[in-house]
Write a protein that holds these residues in place. Sequence first.
Motif: not given
Lengths: 341, 341
Positions: A199-207
């Motif tokens: 469940p991880h596509i691209g970087s994770f953001l603050e939210n």
Amino acid sequence: MSEDGFRVAVVGATGAVGNMMVRVLEERNFPVKSLKLLASARSAGKTLSFRGEEVPVQELTEDSFRDVDIALFSAGASVSRKFAPLAASQGCVVVDNSSAFRMDPDVPLVVPEVNPQALRNHKKIIANPNCSTIQMVVALKPLQDAVGIKRIVVTTFQSVSGTGKKAIFELEQQVRGWVEGKAVPPSVYPHPIAFNCLPHIGSFLENGFSEEEMKMVNETRKIFEDPDIQVCATTVRVPVFYGHSESVNVELKGLLTVEEVRRLLEKAPGVVLVDNPDRAEYPLPLNAEGRDETFVGRIRKDPSVENGIVMWIVADNIRKGAATNAVQIAELLVKEGLLSG
Amino acid sequence: MSEDGFRVAVVGATGAVGNMMVRVLEERNFPVKSLKLLASARSAGKTLSFRGEEVPVQELTEDSFRDVDIALFSAGASVSRKFAPLAASQGCVVVDNSSAFRMDPDVPLVVPEVNPQALRNHKKIIANPNCSTIQMVVALKPLQDAVGIKRIVVTTFQSVSGTGKKAIFELEQQVRGWVEGKAVPPSVYPHPIAFNCLPHIGSFLENGFSEEEMKMVNETRKIFEDPDIQVCATTVRVPVFYGHSESVNVELKGLLTVEEVRRLLEKAPGVVLVDNPDRAEYPLPLNAEGRDETFVGRIRKDPSVENGIVMWIVADNIRKGAATNAVQIAELLVKEGLLSG
């Protein structure tokens, strides 16, 4: 259009999407007068076949666009940020498959079946949306037009080709390793992708959302020109080579029956309805591979909310999700007389 | 409890879940005085290892339960419908993993971490919920207790082991075939499962939902003893061997911040919080394999709706989703003095 067509360049020609752009230009018989294939120095010297000829790949430089009418970019956001404005300043129209300019208010973000009008005021750079957004808006456009959409909850099943050739190779190697009884450690992804779901596509953001998830929110609003549309996405990588699948719950602003939704989708451009679950007929990524349409099925009334509809949407992410959509934008530019040869 | 424990039977002992029931009985040191393994005539004569001994598999007959205190059934709904009432009438308590009795108002449907109280009035037959329901209610129970749940939208990524041994073999064979360059046609599933996603689990009903999807609706309501809870499910088979994953959007009846949800889940029985996306830590089916807990992560505020929370829930469907939950029910029966040895 000049008598013989346009001088076309493909930037990132050796990548999964760039490769496909060349194939789709040929398949759809785009009026190509000359084709220039561009990539990093590392790839220069390779060749790609186009209309029976081997076209050499050249190194992308600041001078690459002087003799180009239209360039399709798929070489990542940093390359686009550097070279797309340069190309545009030299009179070349850019259709950019990266995320670099998608949210720029001066850049149209276009899915030809959905918002062709957005092309009209282009300023030489046009953005191709994210793969998972494209197929969703193609399928939801008729519902948005008919009664309006209040909220979309979407969960994606995205194939490794969306990450690129290295990820396709990684899944292949992990599967071969599994058959041979030896573990192939991940390098493209942070975890094994074979027989797993990430469940991880691209970087994770603050939210807490990933970049991919926020693309689906922001790009959908921009393409539908509807800042009030609510979208919540969970994007997941699955061990599939080609084709993204999406489970979509929509809350409409008014009532549409399942039959009405089916009728709207049957005549929607770019959509193929595959919805006979009793005969095990529904969209599948394996069946969408190599196709340019967006496949929709498993259409149900969502009884858990007022005016709710559920559906399952599948498309070839490298074709409609990237290369085909970019070439369709180029075709539309030609058709609308927005491209000078 | 008799001095030496209980006379236990496992029905469907040679299946994927039955096998695991035997392993889990041993691992958790369930007070087994004698173990009887039952299956169809076809499997009679095979043996399974239990506490270092090879236990023979016997043919299931109407007389099988005369000397059994508790039987764990996992042999399909038709076997349960025939033999569970028979066993119960002979004084044997049945924990049934099939769907046969789950919605029967006289049959408790139990997840020990969620509704242990439902066991109290059992009438010798107790139902084990569907795998995809179990892990979802374990993760959502603290939220339901804290503020109440209004609506759940769930999309599942279900492994082939949920279908059984034949499906595990089918995925294996298709993957091996792919490596060897030969197609292995589907027989368990209507389409290839390798490198594909099938939005089809169980038969389809009149309303367009599959049986599996409606199980998640109806069983969640029964387990939570909350007929008003709204649930909409899309259930999908993916090329994973073990472990179901779920993308869940919940609408709560009151406000819980993401931090509050994390704190509730940290202390929830049977739950392991894995939620550091920045370090690529989130629940994964490959990591859940062989574990009895339910793993929860990717917890976010869903900005598209009031009091919305999104999460990603993973568990080993053969263990917590089936065998472990059944053995936990048996343990609870012992602990509560609801089983006579």
